[in-house]
Scaffold this motif. Structure first.
Motif, mmCIF file in Angstrom:
data_model
loop_
_atom_site.group_PDB
_atom_site.id
_atom_site.type_symbol
_atom_site.label_atom_id
_atom_site.label_comp_id
_atom_site.label_asym_id
_atom_site.label_seq_id
_atom_site.Cartn_x
_atom_site.Cartn_y
_atom_site.Cartn_z
ATOM 1 N N TRP A 331 -19.515 -1.049 -42.883
ATOM 2 C CA TRP A 331 -19.667 -0.140 -44.019
ATOM 3 C C TRP A 331 -20.039 -0.971 -45.246
ATOM 4 C CZ3 TRP A 331 -18.942 1.394 -48.873
ATOM 5 C CH2 TRP A 331 -19.132 2.735 -49.176
ATOM 6 N N GLY A 332 -21.099 -0.559 -45.926
ATOM 7 C CA GLY A 332 -21.605 -1.288 -47.082
ATOM 8 C C GLY A 332 -22.882 -2.055 -46.790
ATOM 9 N N ASP A 333 -23.202 -2.251 -45.493
ATOM 10 C CA ASP A 333 -24.444 -2.940 -45.131
ATOM 11 C C ASP A 333 -25.638 -1.991 -45.216
ATOM 12 O OD1 ASP A 333 -23.105 -5.281 -44.579
ATOM 13 O OD2 ASP A 333 -22.902 -4.855 -42.425
ATOM 14 N N ASP A 334 -26.756 -2.538 -45.614
ATOM 15 C CA ASP A 334 -28.010 -1.791 -45.546
ATOM 16 C C ASP A 334 -28.475 -1.825 -44.098
ATOM 17 O OD1 ASP A 334 -30.118 -0.306 -46.380
ATOM 18 O OD2 ASP A 334 -31.059 -1.861 -47.604
ATOM 19 N N LEU A 335 -28.703 -0.682 -43.497
ATOM 20 C CA LEU A 335 -29.025 -0.635 -42.077
ATOM 21 C C LEU A 335 -30.356 -1.316 -41.784
ATOM 22 C CD1 LEU A 335 -27.934 2.957 -40.992
ATOM 23 C CD2 LEU A 335 -26.607 0.838 -41.043
ATOM 24 N N THR A 355 -27.906 10.273 -45.382
ATOM 25 C CA THR A 355 -27.584 10.559 -46.789
ATOM 26 C C THR A 355 -26.345 9.791 -47.229
ATOM 27 O OG1 THR A 355 -26.143 12.412 -46.215
ATOM 28 C CG2 THR A 355 -28.478 12.897 -46.491
ATOM 29 N N ASN A 356 -26.088 9.874 -48.545
ATOM 30 C CA ASN A 356 -24.821 9.404 -49.127
ATOM 31 C C ASN A 356 -24.540 7.936 -48.813
ATOM 32 O OD1 ASN A 356 -24.227 12.476 -47.895
ATOM 33 N ND2 ASN A 356 -23.921 12.227 -50.095
ATOM 34 N N TYR A 357 -25.478 7.094 -49.232
ATOM 35 C CA TYR A 357 -25.361 5.644 -49.046
ATOM 36 C C TYR A 357 -24.421 5.019 -50.079
ATOM 37 C CZ TYR A 357 -29.463 5.573 -45.923
ATOM 38 O OH TYR A 357 -30.336 5.757 -44.888
ATOM 39 N N PRO A 358 -23.861 3.845 -49.782
ATOM 40 C CA PRO A 358 -23.096 3.118 -50.809
ATOM 41 C C PRO A 358 -23.963 2.846 -52.034
ATOM 42 C CG PRO A 358 -22.747 2.135 -48.648
ATOM 43 C CD PRO A 358 -23.826 3.167 -48.476
ATOM 44 N N MET A 366 -30.050 6.700 -58.793
ATOM 45 C CA MET A 366 -29.563 7.723 -57.867
ATOM 46 C C MET A 366 -28.250 8.328 -58.354
ATOM 47 S SD MET A 366 -30.494 6.275 -54.083
ATOM 48 C CE MET A 366 -32.173 5.789 -53.676
ATOM 49 N N LYS A 367 -28.106 9.628 -58.168
ATOM 50 C CA LYS A 367 -26.924 10.370 -58.633
ATOM 51 C C LYS A 367 -25.709 9.997 -57.789
ATOM 52 C CE LYS A 367 -25.473 15.068 -59.859
ATOM 53 N NZ LYS A 367 -25.431 14.846 -61.314
ATOM 54 N N ILE A 368 -24.606 9.692 -58.448
ATOM 55 C CA ILE A 368 -23.387 9.274 -57.760
ATOM 56 C C ILE A 368 -22.648 10.502 -57.226
ATOM 57 C CG2 ILE A 368 -21.161 8.094 -58.035
ATOM 58 C CD1 ILE A 368 -22.505 6.438 -60.269
ATOM 59 N N ASP A 369 -22.164 10.409 -55.982
ATOM 60 C CA ASP A 369 -21.418 11.514 -55.376
ATOM 61 C C ASP A 369 -20.095 11.740 -56.099
ATOM 62 O OD1 ASP A 369 -23.147 12.300 -53.211
ATOM 63 O OD2 ASP A 369 -22.647 10.400 -52.227
ATOM 64 N N ALA A 370 -19.654 12.985 -56.083
ATOM 65 C CA ALA A 370 -18.427 13.346 -56.786
ATOM 66 C C ALA A 370 -17.190 12.733 -56.129
ATOM 67 C CB ALA A 370 -18.296 14.868 -56.841
ATOM 68 N N GLU A 371 -17.229 12.577 -54.789
ATOM 69 C CA GLU A 371 -16.067 12.054 -54.070
ATOM 70 C C GLU A 371 -16.432 10.790 -53.303
ATOM 71 O OE1 GLU A 371 -14.454 15.037 -51.540
ATOM 72 O OE2 GLU A 371 -14.082 16.471 -53.167
ATOM 73 N N LYS A 372 -15.470 9.888 -53.213
ATOM 74 C CA LYS A 372 -15.652 8.681 -52.410
ATOM 75 C C LYS A 372 -15.357 9.006 -50.946
ATOM 76 C CE LYS A 372 -14.377 5.486 -56.133
ATOM 77 N NZ LYS A 372 -13.434 4.420 -56.571
ATOM 78 N N PRO A 373 -16.080 8.391 -50.010
ATOM 79 C CA PRO A 373 -15.848 8.706 -48.594
ATOM 80 C C PRO A 373 -14.640 7.954 -48.032
ATOM 81 C CG PRO A 373 -17.581 7.066 -48.785
ATOM 82 C CD PRO A 373 -17.203 7.457 -50.191
ATOM 83 N N GLU A 382 -18.047 3.972 -54.230
ATOM 84 C CA GLU A 382 -18.854 5.146 -54.563
ATOM 85 C C GLU A 382 -20.145 5.186 -53.736
ATOM 86 O OE1 GLU A 382 -17.997 6.301 -59.162
ATOM 87 O OE2 GLU A 382 -19.150 4.457 -58.828
ATOM 88 N N THR A 383 -20.562 6.399 -53.421
ATOM 89 C CA THR A 383 -21.831 6.616 -52.717
ATOM 90 C C THR A 383 -22.763 7.448 -53.594
ATOM 91 O OG1 THR A 383 -20.911 8.567 -51.606
ATOM 92 C CG2 THR A 383 -20.807 6.453 -50.421
ATOM 93 N N VAL A 384 -24.019 7.478 -53.206
ATOM 94 C CA VAL A 384 -25.025 8.182 -54.004
ATOM 95 C C VAL A 384 -25.776 9.200 -53.148
ATOM 96 C CG1 VAL A 384 -25.360 6.343 -55.688
ATOM 97 C CG2 VAL A 384 -26.705 6.331 -53.573
ATOM 98 N N GLN A 385 -26.420 10.137 -53.852
ATOM 99 C CA GLN A 385 -27.160 11.193 -53.170
ATOM 100 C C GLN A 385 -28.580 10.711 -52.828
ATOM 101 O OE1 GLN A 385 -26.876 15.060 -55.053
ATOM 102 N NE2 GLN A 385 -24.753 14.680 -55.688
ATOM 103 N N GLY A 386 -28.620 9.662 -52.022
ATOM 104 C CA GLY A 386 -29.897 9.152 -51.518
ATOM 105 C C GLY A 386 -30.163 9.691 -50.134
ATOM 106 N N THR A 387 -31.425 9.747 -49.768
ATOM 107 C CA THR A 387 -31.811 10.231 -48.433
ATOM 108 C C THR A 387 -32.871 9.304 -47.844
ATOM 109 O OG1 THR A 387 -33.658 11.601 -49.215
ATOM 110 C CG2 THR A 387 -31.492 12.622 -49.194
#
Length: 473
Positions: A331-335, A355-358, A366-373, A382-387
């Motif tokens: 978790w946290g790695d770029d795939l 979606t919802n990358y770190p 990129m817009k930050i998600d409201a909740e942490k996973p 925190e994650t962002v609304q990336g796709t």
């Protein structure tokens, strides 16, 4: 006589009509009674057969008609007795426009793609590259048509920019300065006061930031133009000069953005299946025997929508089950591409929108998600609304996001990432004056062509590839 394109001649049933065709000789064979010439003018993958009866054309002219030579033929369109072709031309007169010696690099024999890249100025005349370039044209038409039909405005963004949005090491500099006599200040920094623009400028890596300006005035826009990356990436998936498609839409949310990405790419693939039938059949036969089936599967399936955290869980479970990857996937790695292709080709067996990358591995806007996973029982960063849209054989084909519309949050990201504020004042004005929710994506045009053609190397889907140490033609 007016020239008839070969694609039209092959489709015609006006037998007995005199026509003129012009093109390049693909092959020439014959005996003392008759000669057969396969002629192609680039309008179609298919050749038209020219039949030359003995005595109609003098021997000296016939000897000039070799593979690669350019000729014009006046003759009569007749129904062909040969299998696999409906029409042929009974020649009455042949004009040789340009002869071609036996040193022509694209002789009628199998050549490697590596060999053909060394002769990129001639490879376009081959069947394979003719098919690829016609499909490339059709994909460009599909893109413009899709956005026009959906009410987008084609927006032209600059190729020369003073904004360093990806890091200076990845940008090509633009200058009129004498590189052998550079003026520097006391700190050793180059003085740009006397340069053409009066400041350091580079070739753009993306039209997105300017595209956002256009969207916040016109509602929804798209850019489609060349972009440049000075990355020393000598891989089958990277070019230094490539084309990008970047729509930007106001008042769009994450689910709407994913809908747009899926609908757009399905439209392009459907366009190819409908308008490039002959070329796709040729490539399916000669390059990738699963091509058409794969294209049809994309338009007939719903894309998976997969949060990054769930994707990491799947990959780590695969490793526990014995799957081996070259690169780690914590978790946290770029795939890596191998992880993306596993998810698409082995696990889900269909395209995936991740979606919802770190936040740390994605761009500042990129817009930050409201909740942490939650991952492995712990709250993560925190994650962002990336796709990212992931495709079979390609990996990532689209990258997009919902943009951060808050001025304060955007300034905070810019400062925390040490992005020079002096370069970003104009971009921040969109959040200062009438900010609005918006989002968009970027599609690497050549990666789309790779997928649609089944070709294996990105250098083979652009006419003249620009890669490290290569800028020929």
């Amino acid at each position: 006589m007016k020239r008839t394109k070969i694609i039209d001649a092959l489709a015609s049933t006006e037998y007995g009509k005199e026509i003129t065709v012009m093109g390049w000789c693909r092959s020439h064979r014959g005996n003392k009674n008759v000669d057969f010439i396969a002629l192609n003018d680039g309008s179609t993958i298919k050749n038209i057969q020219i039949v030359v009866d003995a005595g109609v054309v003098d021997e000296a002219t016939l000897k000039q008609i070799t593979t690669g030579s350019c000729i014009g033929v006046d003759g009569v369109l007749v129904e062909s007795p040969a299998q696999g072709q409906a029409s042929e031309i009974q020649a009455k007169n042949i004009t040789v426009f340009g002869g071609c010696g036996n040193d022509y690099p694209m002789q009628k024999k199998g050549q490697s793609f590596e060999y053909m890249r060394q002769h990129a100025h001639m490879r376009l005349r081959t069947n394979t590259f003719g098919a690829v370039m016609r499909i490339r044209h059709n994909m460009a038409m599909a893109i413009h048509t899709y956005f026009h039909e959906h009410g987008y405005f084609y927006f032209h963004t600059p190729l020369i920019t003073a904004s360093d949005r990806e890091g200076a090491g990845q940008m090509f500099q633009v200058t009129t300065k004498n590189l052998y006599d550079l003026k520097k200040d006391e700190n050793g920094s180059i003085i740009y006061d006397d340069d053409f623009f009066g400041k350091q400028t580079s070739l753009t890596v993306s039209g997105q930031l300017e595209g956002e300006l256009g969207a916040t005035a016109l509602g929804q826009i798209y850019t489609f133009g060349p972009t440049f990356r000075a990355e020393n990436s000598n891989t089958p998936r990277h070019l230094a000069e490539f084309w990008m498609v970047e729509p930007e839409v106001c008042f769009i949310e994450l689910d709407d953005l994913m809908d747009l990405e899926e609908d757009f790419i399905k439209y392009c693939v459907r366009w190819a299946l409908k308008n490039c039938k002959d070329d796709l059949e040729f490539l399916n036969k000669m390059i990738d025997k699963g091509l058409i089936e794969r294209l049809e599967s994309v338009v007939n399936t719903e894309f998976v929508r997969l949060p990054y955290t769930k994707g990491i869980e799947i990959l780590q479970q695969a490793i526990k089950d014995g799957k081996k990857f070259e690169f780690p996937c914590n978790w946290g790695d770029d795939l890596a591409s191998e992880h993306e292709r596993f998810l698409v080709e082995e696990y889900f067996k269909k395209p995936v929108i991740m979606t919802n990358y770190p936040k740390a591995i994605k761009a500042f806007y990129m817009k930050i998600d409201a909740e942490k996973p939650m991952f492995d029982g712990k709250e993560m960063e925190e994650t962002v609304q990336g796709t990212d849209v992931l495709f079979p054989q390609i990996g990532e084909i689209i990258g997009g996001s919902v943009r951060e519309e808050s001025y304060e949050k955007l300034v905070g990201e810019i400062e925390s990432r040490n992005i020079p504020m002096k370069d970003m004042w104009w971009y921040l004005d969109t959040r200062k004056f009438g900010t609005c929710p918006h989002g968009g994506f970027g599609l690497g045009f050549e990666r789309l062509i790779l997928f649609v053609t089944g070709m294996q190397n990105i250098r083979d889907v652009i006419p003249f590839p620009r890669t490290p140490k290569t800028a020929e033609f």
